[in-house]
Design a protein around this motif. Structure first.
Motif, PDB file in Angstrom:
ATOM      1  N   MET A 197      37.097  86.270   1.373  1.00 11.92           N
ATOM      2  CA  MET A 197      37.883  85.547   0.402  1.00 11.92           C
ATOM      3  C   MET A 197      38.981  84.778   1.134  1.00 11.92           C
ATOM      4  N   ALA A 198      39.231  83.543   0.739  1.00 11.92           N
ATOM      5  CA  ALA A 198      40.211  82.691   1.404  1.00 11.92           C
ATOM      6  C   ALA A 198      41.629  83.240   1.228  1.00 11.92           C
ATOM      7  N   PHE A 199      42.463  82.930   2.204  1.00 12.72           N
ATOM      8  CA  PHE A 199      43.841  83.412   2.262  1.00 12.72           C
ATOM      9  C   PHE A 199      44.763  82.212   2.439  1.00 12.72           C
ATOM     10  N   ILE A 200      45.806  82.119   1.607  1.00 13.65           N
ATOM     11  CA  ILE A 200      46.794  81.061   1.746  1.00 13.65           C
ATOM     12  C   ILE A 200      48.074  81.644   2.316  1.00 13.65           C
ATOM     13  N   ARG A 201      48.715  80.840   3.163  1.00 13.33           N
ATOM     14  CA  ARG A 201      49.975  81.275   3.765  1.00 13.33           C
ATOM     15  C   ARG A 201      50.961  80.123   3.690  1.00 13.33           C
ATOM     16  N   ILE A 202      52.153  80.407   3.191  1.00 12.06           N
ATOM     17  CA  ILE A 202      53.227  79.426   3.109  1.00 12.06           C
ATOM     18  C   ILE A 202      54.376  79.957   3.945  1.00 12.06           C
ATOM     19  N   VAL A 203      54.707  79.226   5.005  1.00 12.31           N
ATOM     20  CA  VAL A 203      55.712  79.675   5.963  1.00 12.31           C
ATOM     21  C   VAL A 203      56.895  78.712   5.925  1.00 12.31           C
ATOM     22  N   ARG A 204      58.102  79.270   5.935  1.00 11.13           N
ATOM     23  CA  ARG A 204      59.317  78.464   5.929  1.00 11.13           C
ATOM     24  C   ARG A 204      60.188  78.854   7.137  1.00 11.13           C
ATOM     25  N   PRO A 205      59.831  78.384   8.332  1.00 15.26           N
ATOM     26  CA  PRO A 205      60.629  78.714   9.524  1.00 15.26           C
ATOM     27  C   PRO A 205      62.055  78.178   9.367  1.00 15.26           C
ATOM     28  N   GLN A 206      63.017  79.033   9.515  1.00 14.05           N
ATOM     29  CA  GLN A 206      64.401  78.692   9.202  1.00 14.05           C
ATOM     30  C   GLN A 206      65.004  77.632  10.110  1.00 14.05           C
ATOM     31  N   LEU A 207      64.682  77.632  11.375  1.00 14.67           N
ATOM     32  CA  LEU A 207      65.312  76.711  12.320  1.00 14.67           C
ATOM     33  C   LEU A 207      64.387  75.583  12.765  1.00 14.67           C
ATOM     34  N   LEU A 208      63.256  75.448  12.140  1.00 13.69           N
ATOM     35  CA  LEU A 208      62.273  74.460  12.569  1.00 13.69           C
ATOM     36  C   LEU A 208      62.712  73.043  12.209  1.00 13.69           C
ATOM     37  N   THR A 209      62.603  72.144  13.191  1.00 15.79           N
ATOM     38  CA  THR A 209      62.848  70.728  12.953  1.00 15.79           C
ATOM     39  C   THR A 209      61.515  69.993  13.023  1.00 15.79           C
ATOM     40  N   ILE A 210      61.491  68.788  12.512  1.00 17.44           N
ATOM     41  CA  ILE A 210      60.272  67.993  12.572  1.00 17.44           C
ATOM     42  C   ILE A 210      59.890  67.727  14.023  1.00 17.44           C
ATOM     43  N   GLY A 211      60.877  67.507  14.871  1.00 14.94           N
ATOM     44  CA  GLY A 211      60.601  67.266  16.291  1.00 14.94           C
ATOM     45  C   GLY A 211      59.925  68.449  16.960  1.00 14.94           C
ATOM     46  N   VAL A 212      60.407  69.651  16.700  1.00 13.77           N
ATOM     47  CA  VAL A 212      59.791  70.851  17.284  1.00 13.77           C
ATOM     48  C   VAL A 212      58.413  71.071  16.674  1.00 13.77           C
ATOM     49  N   TYR A 213      58.280  70.876  15.365  1.00 15.87           N
ATOM     50  CA  TYR A 213      56.967  71.008  14.728  1.00 15.87           C
ATOM     51  C   TYR A 213      55.960  70.069  15.389  1.00 15.87           C
ATOM     52  N   ASP A 214      56.329  68.809  15.555  1.00 15.44           N
ATOM     53  CA  ASP A 214      55.420  67.834  16.166  1.00 15.44           C
ATOM     54  C   ASP A 214      55.061  68.216  17.598  1.00 15.44           C
ATOM     55  N   ALA A 215      56.038  68.706  18.353  1.00 16.79           N
ATOM     56  CA  ALA A 215      55.771  69.108  19.743  1.00 16.79           C
ATOM     57  C   ALA A 215      54.855  70.321  19.809  1.00 16.79           C
ATOM     58  N   VAL A 216      55.071  71.312  18.949  1.00 15.08           N
ATOM     59  CA  VAL A 216      54.213  72.502  18.929  1.00 15.08           C
ATOM     60  C   VAL A 216      52.808  72.123  18.480  1.00 15.08           C
ATOM     61  N   THR A 217      52.708  71.263  17.464  1.00 19.39           N
ATOM     62  CA  THR A 217      51.401  70.819  16.993  1.00 19.39           C
ATOM     63  C   THR A 217      50.646  70.081  18.091  1.00 19.39           C
ATOM     64  N   ALA A 218      51.344  69.244  18.852  1.00 20.18           N
ATOM     65  CA  ALA A 218      50.710  68.546  19.972  1.00 20.18           C
ATOM     66  C   ALA A 218      50.261  69.539  21.042  1.00 20.18           C
ATOM     67  N   GLU A 219      51.087  70.525  21.332  1.00 19.91           N
ATOM     68  CA  GLU A 219      50.743  71.561  22.315  1.00 19.91           C
ATOM     69  C   GLU A 219      49.496  72.333  21.875  1.00 19.91           C
ATOM     70  N   LEU A 220      49.389  72.595  20.588  1.00 25.25           N
ATOM     71  CA  LEU A 220      48.234  73.312  20.046  1.00 25.25           C
ATOM     72  C   LEU A 220      46.975  72.456  20.030  1.00 25.25           C
ATOM     73  N   GLY A 221      47.132  71.141  19.934  1.00 18.74           N
ATOM     74  CA  GLY A 221      45.974  70.257  19.848  1.00 18.74           C
ATOM     75  C   GLY A 221      45.192  70.431  18.561  1.00 18.74           C
ATOM     76  N   LEU A 222      45.884  70.712  17.462  1.00 22.48           N
ATOM     77  CA  LEU A 222      45.211  71.010  16.198  1.00 22.48           C
ATOM     78  C   LEU A 222      44.325  69.872  15.694  1.00 22.48           C
ATOM     79  N   GLU A 223      44.705  68.632  15.986  1.00 23.83           N
ATOM     80  CA  GLU A 223      43.925  67.513  15.469  1.00 23.83           C
ATOM     81  C   GLU A 223      42.570  67.374  16.156  1.00 23.83           C
ATOM     82  N   ARG A 224      42.455  67.902  17.368  1.00 25.26           N
ATOM     83  CA  ARG A 224      41.183  67.773  18.087  1.00 25.26           C
ATOM     84  C   ARG A 224      40.442  69.102  18.253  1.00 25.26           C
TER      85      ARG A 224
END
Length: 95
Positions: free
Chosen positions: A1-28
């Motif tokens: 059964m599918a699982f949904i997760r909603i996360v609200r990191p308290q200190l996260l900025t868009i810049g850090v999110y973008d950098a972590v996402t790039a490091e993860l390579g999620l788009e590829r």
């Protein structure tokens, strides 16, 4: 059964999110079990919403890929558990 997760990191900025996402390579290179990933800001709080095939996939992703990516970008481990809501979905409809 599918699982949904909603996360609200308290200190996260868009810049850090973008950098972590790039490091993860999620788009590829999608993590096993990931159905959907979305992120945005609501009322000044950044939120990440993910749908996984099962909660175990999300936990494995955190352990094996997310934490190392955060450490690579910030130089430190994540600052603790972010406020999170997660639950099994009764229904999931995708186009």
């Amino acid at each position: 059964m599918a699982f949904i997760r909603i996360v609200r990191p308290q200190l996260l900025t868009i810049g850090v999110y973008d950098a972590v996402t790039a490091e993860l390579g999620l788009e590829r290179e999608h993590p096993p079990g990931l159905i959907s990933h979305a992120a945005g800001e609501v009322g000044g709080v950044f939120q990440i919403v993910e749908i996984w095939e099962a909660e175990e996939y999300a936990l494995r992703f955190d352990r094996e890929r997310l934490v190392p990516a955060i450490e690579a970008v910030t130089g430190t481990p994540p600052p603790g558990d972010a406020p999170t809501a997660g639950y099994l979905l009764h229904s999931l409809i995708t186009p």
